[in-house]
Design a protein around this motif. Structure first.
Motif, PDB file in Angstrom:
ATOM      1  N   ILE A 199       0.838  -1.205   0.000  1.00 24.79           N
ATOM      2  CA  ILE A 199       0.000   0.000   0.000  1.00 24.79           C
ATOM      3  C   ILE A 199       0.872   1.254   0.000  1.00 24.79           C
ATOM      4  O   ILE A 199       1.896   1.315   0.697  1.00 24.79           O
ATOM      5  CB  ILE A 199      -0.926  -0.007   1.237  1.00 24.79           C
ATOM      6  N   ASP A 200       0.456   2.235  -0.773  1.00 20.96           N
ATOM      7  CA  ASP A 200       1.078   3.563  -0.792  1.00 20.96           C
ATOM      8  C   ASP A 200       0.191   4.469   0.060  1.00 20.96           C
ATOM      9  O   ASP A 200      -0.958   4.746  -0.308  1.00 20.96           O
ATOM     10  CB  ASP A 200       1.148   4.067  -2.241  1.00 20.96           C
ATOM     11  N   VAL A 201       0.723   4.912   1.206  1.00 20.93           N
ATOM     12  CA  VAL A 201      -0.058   5.766   2.112  1.00 20.93           C
ATOM     13  C   VAL A 201       0.214   7.223   1.764  1.00 20.93           C
ATOM     14  O   VAL A 201       1.333   7.719   1.919  1.00 20.93           O
ATOM     15  CB  VAL A 201       0.289   5.496   3.589  1.00 20.93           C
ATOM     16  N   LEU A 202      -0.816   7.898   1.281  1.00 20.43           N
ATOM     17  CA  LEU A 202      -0.670   9.297   0.912  1.00 20.43           C
ATOM     18  C   LEU A 202      -0.552  10.158   2.167  1.00 20.43           C
ATOM     19  O   LEU A 202      -1.128   9.838   3.211  1.00 20.43           O
ATOM     20  CB  LEU A 202      -1.869   9.748   0.083  1.00 20.43           C
ATOM     21  N   PRO A 203       0.196  11.248   2.095  1.00 16.02           N
ATOM     22  CA  PRO A 203       0.368  12.094   3.286  1.00 16.02           C
ATOM     23  C   PRO A 203      -0.933  12.776   3.690  1.00 16.02           C
ATOM     24  O   PRO A 203      -1.862  12.925   2.878  1.00 16.02           O
ATOM     25  CB  PRO A 203       1.427  13.109   2.853  1.00 16.02           C
ATOM     26  N   ASP A 204      -0.993  13.201   4.935  1.00  9.74           N
ATOM     27  CA  ASP A 204      -2.193  13.888   5.438  1.00  9.74           C
ATOM     28  C   ASP A 204      -2.401  15.234   4.773  1.00  9.74           C
ATOM     29  O   ASP A 204      -3.481  15.830   4.903  1.00  9.74           O
ATOM     30  CB  ASP A 204      -2.085  14.072   6.952  1.00  9.74           C
ATOM     31  N   THR A 205      -1.384  15.712   4.079  1.00  8.38           N
ATOM     32  CA  THR A 205      -1.475  17.009   3.394  1.00  8.38           C
ATOM     33  C   THR A 205      -1.567  16.833   1.876  1.00  8.38           C
ATOM     34  O   THR A 205      -1.184  17.734   1.123  1.00  8.38           O
ATOM     35  CB  THR A 205      -0.239  17.857   3.735  1.00  8.38           C
ATOM     36  N   GLN A 206      -2.076  15.706   1.425  1.00  9.62           N
ATOM     37  CA  GLN A 206      -2.123  15.413  -0.013  1.00  9.62           C
ATOM     38  C   GLN A 206      -2.929  16.463  -0.769  1.00  9.62           C
ATOM     39  O   GLN A 206      -2.524  16.905  -1.851  1.00  9.62           O
ATOM     40  CB  GLN A 206      -2.732  14.032  -0.240  1.00  9.62           C
ATOM     41  N   VAL A 207      -4.077  16.836  -0.234  1.00  7.27           N
ATOM     42  CA  VAL A 207      -4.929  17.835  -0.881  1.00  7.27           C
ATOM     43  C   VAL A 207      -5.474  18.778   0.191  1.00  7.27           C
ATOM     44  O   VAL A 207      -5.455  18.466   1.385  1.00  7.27           O
ATOM     45  CB  VAL A 207      -6.110  17.184  -1.633  1.00  7.27           C
ATOM     46  N   GLN A 208      -5.962  19.915  -0.258  1.00 14.60           N
ATOM     47  CA  GLN A 208      -6.653  20.824   0.641  1.00 14.60           C
ATOM     48  C   GLN A 208      -8.113  20.391   0.719  1.00 14.60           C
ATOM     49  O   GLN A 208      -8.852  20.513  -0.265  1.00 14.60           O
ATOM     50  CB  GLN A 208      -6.560  22.267   0.132  1.00 14.60           C
TER      51      GLN A 208
ATOM     52  N   LEU B 141     -21.997  15.908   3.085  1.00 14.85           N
ATOM     53  CA  LEU B 141     -21.933  14.903   4.144  1.00 14.85           C
ATOM     54  C   LEU B 141     -21.410  13.584   3.584  1.00 14.85           C
ATOM     55  O   LEU B 141     -21.856  13.121   2.543  1.00 14.85           O
ATOM     56  CB  LEU B 141     -23.324  14.690   4.739  1.00 14.85           C
ATOM     57  N   GLY B 142     -20.453  12.972   4.283  1.00 18.01           N
ATOM     58  CA  GLY B 142     -19.872  11.707   3.862  1.00 18.01           C
ATOM     59  C   GLY B 142     -18.571  11.838   3.115  1.00 18.01           C
ATOM     60  O   GLY B 142     -17.879  10.843   2.884  1.00 18.01           O
ATOM     61  N   ALA B 143     -18.194  13.074   2.749  1.00 22.09           N
ATOM     62  CA  ALA B 143     -16.962  13.262   1.985  1.00 22.09           C
ATOM     63  C   ALA B 143     -15.714  13.140   2.867  1.00 22.09           C
ATOM     64  O   ALA B 143     -14.674  12.670   2.410  1.00 22.09           O
ATOM     65  CB  ALA B 143     -16.973  14.627   1.291  1.00 22.09           C
ATOM     66  N   TYR B 144     -15.834  13.538   4.125  1.00 18.88           N
ATOM     67  CA  TYR B 144     -14.636  13.600   4.974  1.00 18.88           C
ATOM     68  C   TYR B 144     -13.928  12.247   5.107  1.00 18.88           C
ATOM     69  O   TYR B 144     -12.713  12.168   4.912  1.00 18.88           O
ATOM     70  CB  TYR B 144     -14.983  14.159   6.367  1.00 18.88           C
ATOM     71  N   PRO B 145     -14.616  11.155   5.408  1.00 14.47           N
ATOM     72  CA  PRO B 145     -13.896   9.881   5.555  1.00 14.47           C
ATOM     73  C   PRO B 145     -13.420   9.286   4.234  1.00 14.47           C
ATOM     74  O   PRO B 145     -12.722   8.272   4.247  1.00 14.47           O
ATOM     75  CB  PRO B 145     -14.926   8.963   6.222  1.00 14.47           C
TER      76      PRO B 145
ATOM     77  N   TYR C 273      -4.960   8.569   2.550  1.00  9.82           N
ATOM     78  CA  TYR C 273      -5.526   7.472   1.767  1.00  9.82           C
ATOM     79  C   TYR C 273      -4.541   6.313   1.693  1.00  9.82           C
ATOM     80  O   TYR C 273      -3.356   6.494   1.403  1.00  9.82           O
ATOM     81  CB  TYR C 273      -5.832   7.996   0.370  1.00  9.82           C
ATOM     82  N   GLN C 274      -5.028   5.116   1.940  1.00  7.98           N
ATOM     83  CA  GLN C 274      -4.206   3.910   1.843  1.00  7.98           C
ATOM     84  C   GLN C 274      -4.491   3.262   0.485  1.00  7.98           C
ATOM     85  O   GLN C 274      -5.430   2.490   0.319  1.00  7.98           O
ATOM     86  CB  GLN C 274      -4.511   2.953   2.992  1.00  7.98           C
ATOM     87  N   TRP C 275      -3.631   3.594  -0.482  1.00 12.49           N
ATOM     88  CA  TRP C 275      -3.821   3.206  -1.876  1.00 12.49           C
ATOM     89  C   TRP C 275      -3.123   1.873  -2.140  1.00 12.49           C
ATOM     90  O   TRP C 275      -1.896   1.808  -2.143  1.00 12.49           O
ATOM     91  CB  TRP C 275      -3.257   4.306  -2.763  1.00 12.49           C
ATOM     92  N   PRO C 276      -3.878   0.794  -2.369  1.00  5.33           N
ATOM     93  CA  PRO C 276      -3.230  -0.493  -2.620  1.00  5.33           C
ATOM     94  C   PRO C 276      -2.554  -0.517  -3.992  1.00  5.33           C
ATOM     95  O   PRO C 276      -3.172  -0.173  -5.005  1.00  5.33           O
ATOM     96  CB  PRO C 276      -4.380  -1.502  -2.543  1.00  5.33           C
ATOM     97  N   ILE C 277      -1.302  -0.933  -4.002  1.00  7.08           N
ATOM     98  CA  ILE C 277      -0.532  -1.013  -5.240  1.00  7.08           C
ATOM     99  C   ILE C 277      -0.517  -2.442  -5.767  1.00  7.08           C
ATOM    100  O   ILE C 277      -0.577  -2.677  -6.968  1.00  7.08           O
ATOM    101  CB  ILE C 277       0.909  -0.519  -5.008  1.00  7.08           C
ATOM    102  N   ALA C 278      -0.432  -3.410  -4.872  1.00  7.61           N
ATOM    103  CA  ALA C 278      -0.412  -4.820  -5.263  1.00  7.61           C
ATOM    104  C   ALA C 278      -1.048  -5.632  -4.149  1.00  7.61           C
ATOM    105  O   ALA C 278      -0.739  -5.411  -2.974  1.00  7.61           O
ATOM    106  CB  ALA C 278       1.014  -5.291  -5.525  1.00  7.61           C
ATOM    107  N   MET C 279      -1.920  -6.579  -4.510  1.00 10.65           N
ATOM    108  CA  MET C 279      -2.594  -7.424  -3.521  1.00 10.65           C
ATOM    109  C   MET C 279      -2.732  -8.822  -4.095  1.00 10.65           C
ATOM    110  O   MET C 279      -3.060  -8.989  -5.270  1.00 10.65           O
ATOM    111  CB  MET C 279      -3.987  -6.877  -3.173  1.00 10.65           C
TER     112      MET C 279
END
Length: 620
Positions: free
Chosen positions: A496-505, A512-516, A522-528
């Motif tokens: 997984i590629d974990v994007l930083p907490d500052t990836q976007v503004q 409602l529901g956008a925050y999570p 974001y934990q972006w899976p690269i290979a599974m």
């Protein structure tokens, strides 16, 4: 709903035109007075007397002799000419082709029986199969279609991709270019129906069920809940699914359960073994996030490379889901790509490929592999695949939950968790929709993995933020040192590629529901991938595991080209179920998981121990 509708929902390039109206669309533009194409339906005879339903769509007006672009499909063919040039045909149509679509044997208006068999019989002149049907069809087309230039190309995604690729077994002399896209070679090894012998449960319920219900119609599996996880868990065993729901009417599903091991039922259908010297230019295409067929096209390419003195075979891949390179492709699920990479593929790669080999114009590709590198979103050309210039580096899973390129000290303790088949780890966020027609299925391999990150039956390992970009190019793999208290088990490994907490503004005005679901963190899976313990020693003679014994689990993670960017973190998740995309392992060794009884399913304690690592091909 049809697999093909999901496969290319944003595109009409490879879809039967008659099917595109089955999905919601924006109102079409006002129809033109006349289609730019003519339409003709014919029945093309095969060597055994069967006739295949075939339509011919050609540019209207005198345009001179044109090459034929031919696609064979089980999903249905156009019932009329398109009212205008489909957007994703644009660059091809500018060059000019006679487009031909054919229903495969036993589908819709074609004679015969559709078996899903991929077997070929190159040494049996009396046999008929998908390779002979392709040969006979091409032979008829070049001899009977007016104003063709004697050159044929084949193309297709998924099943049509296989149907194009299998024509390479004994290619007709007029076959001058083939593009197998998301094709497959082995139903047991990977792609649609298994992952290393682990059955793809939800896909059997959805895709196989739909294809073998009737000759003409593709029907949805009768789930009794909005959550397929709940429905399939309630059904329980695979035998219950086969007997109570399929009722013996889905012969491929029954055969899959009767053949749990990599026996001749599968190996005899591996048509790729019949490929010899590469004589037909081939553009193999794969999506590295293809949720259905990520593996087969790579294997076709690898086989062709063994005897390709004229450099006719090429490999193209990118951060794409199943077939999405044939439509608008500026987002990999929630991950922005920055531009429409589907247009880039079609205009810069696919169209020039067919233009050179079928029209004799332009330049021959000067690369063996052309990869849209994820993370950087930069096109890369390689003289070889895997490319030279990489170094294998081990990334170790440490007992404190960290990841490190430094080897752990001897005696570092194991980490453990309890795997419970009655509460399996879901493969995506619940409630889980059926494979069709919802879009969630298309993007699940790139979905944020935070939904399982803190489950007690999922181990997570995370690196410190990277101080420089890390590029991995080639085949990825995991080597676990692991044990189970059971006598059988699965281990699923996710890189997984974990994007930083500052990836976007983040926009606080978002609904409602956008925050999570934001990209920050974001934990972006690269290979599974999943590895089934019973097959560690042999895929033909499964063996029980020794309870408590630490064993090496080799877990192939396929080919990738990805940049983990500076400031990102690398994560690895380990779990022992992936439901319902993969059937549940009972964790008790039984001769056939497909016939396991309810009492065979037991809890097991899983341990991941010192020396467990990922082996990454790091670009120097």
């Amino acid at each position: 709903m049809r697999k093909v509708l999901i496969l290319l929902a944003a595109s009409t390039a490879l879809l039967p035109l008659s099917l595109t109206a089955a999905r919601p669309q924006t109102p079409p533009p006002a129809p033109t007075a006349q289609s730019p194409f003519t339409f003709e339906k014919v029945m093309v005879p095969m060597r055994d007397g069967a006739k295949m339903e075939t339509v011919i769509i050609r540019p209207r007006g005198p345009v001179g002799p044109l090459p034929i672009l031919f696609q064979r499909t089980p999903y249905g063919i156009p019932d009329s000419a398109p009212p205008s040039v489909p957007g994703s045909w644009k660059s091809l149509a500018e060059d000019g082709y006679i487009f031909v679509f054919q229903s495969m044997r036993g589908r819709f208006g074609s004679d015969g029986t559709f078996t899903l068999s991929t077997a070929v019989h190159p040494n049996d002149p009396k046999a008929v199969d998908e390779a002979t049907d392709a040969y006979d069809s091409i032979d008829w087309l070049v001899k009977n279609l007016p104003d063709n230039n004697g050159k044929v190309g084949m193309w297709g995604v998924s099943y049509p991709g296989f149907a194009a690729a299998v024509a390479l077994v004994n290619p007709h002399p007029a076959l001058k270019a083939v593009s197998p896209q998301a094709a497959w070679i082995d139903y047991w090894q990977n792609d649609d129906l298994h992952r290393g012998g682990a059955l793809r449960l939800s896909y059997v319920a959805d895709w196989v069920y739909s294809l073998q219900q009737t000759k003409e119609l593709l029907e949805d599996f009768p789930y009794d809940s909005v959550d397929t996880y709940e429905s399939l868990l309630k059904i329980g065993t695979l035998e219950g699914l086969d007997k109570e729901y399929f009722k013996g009417k889905i012969p491929m599903a029954t055969a899959l359960l009767d053949h749990p091991n990599h026996d001749s039922f599968y190996t005899d259908q591996n048509w790729q073994k019949a490929l010899g010297k590469t004589t037909v230019p081939t553009l193999n295409v794969a999506g590295m996030w293809d949720q259905e067929d990520p593996w087969g096209s790579w294997q076709i390419y690898a086989k062709q490379q063994q005897n390709d003195p004229d450099h006719l075979s090429t490999m193209v891949a990118g951060p794409w889901a199943h077939g999405t390179w044939q439509g608008k492709m500026d987002m990999l699920g929630n991950i922005p790509l920055g531009r429409d990479t589907g247009v880039e593929f079609r205009e810069q790669i696919q169209t020039p490929f067919f233009r050179y080999w079928l029209h004799g114009k332009g330049a021959k590709p000067d690369y063996r592999a052309r990869i849209l590198q994820s993370g950087s979103n930069v096109w890369k050309s390689y003289a070889n695949w895997p490319p030279k210039g990489t170094t294998a580096k081990s990334l170790y899973l440490r007992a404190d939950g960290s990841l490190s390129f430094d080897a752990p000290p001897v005696g570092e303790p194991c980490r453990d968790y309890v795997s419970d088949p009655a509460n399996p780890v879901p493969f995506r966020e619940r409630p889980i929709s059926p494979t069709y027609p919802r879009p969630e299925w298309r993007w699940w391999e790139s979905a944020d993995q935070r939904f399982v990150d803190h489950r007690p039956d999922v181990l997570s390992y995370t690196s410190a933020p990277l101080t420089a970009d890390l590029t991995v190019t080639g085949a990825l793999a995991a080597e676990l040192q692991a044990s189970t208290s059971g006598t059988d088990s699965d281990f699923i490994v996710k890189l997984i590629d974990v994007l930083p907490d500052t990836q976007v503004q983040f926009d606080q005005r978002a609904p409602l529901g956008a925050y999570p679901h934001q990209l920050n963190g974001y934990q972006w899976p690269i290979a599974m991938e999943v590895r089934r313990g019973r097959f560690l020693a042999s895929d033909t003679k499964p063996q029980a595991l020794v309870p408590g014994k630490v064993t090496t689990w080799d877990v192939p993670l396929r080919d990738h080209d990805h940049v983990f960017q500076k400031g990102h973190r690398i994560m690895v998740q380990i779990q022992s179920s992936w439901f319902p995309v993969i059937d549940r392992n009972p964790q008790t060794f039984v001769p056939n998981i497909g016939r396991a009884k309810p009492g065979d399913f037991v809890k097991a304690t899983q341990k991941v121990c010192t020396g467990s690592k990922l082996v990454l091909p790091v670009m120097r």
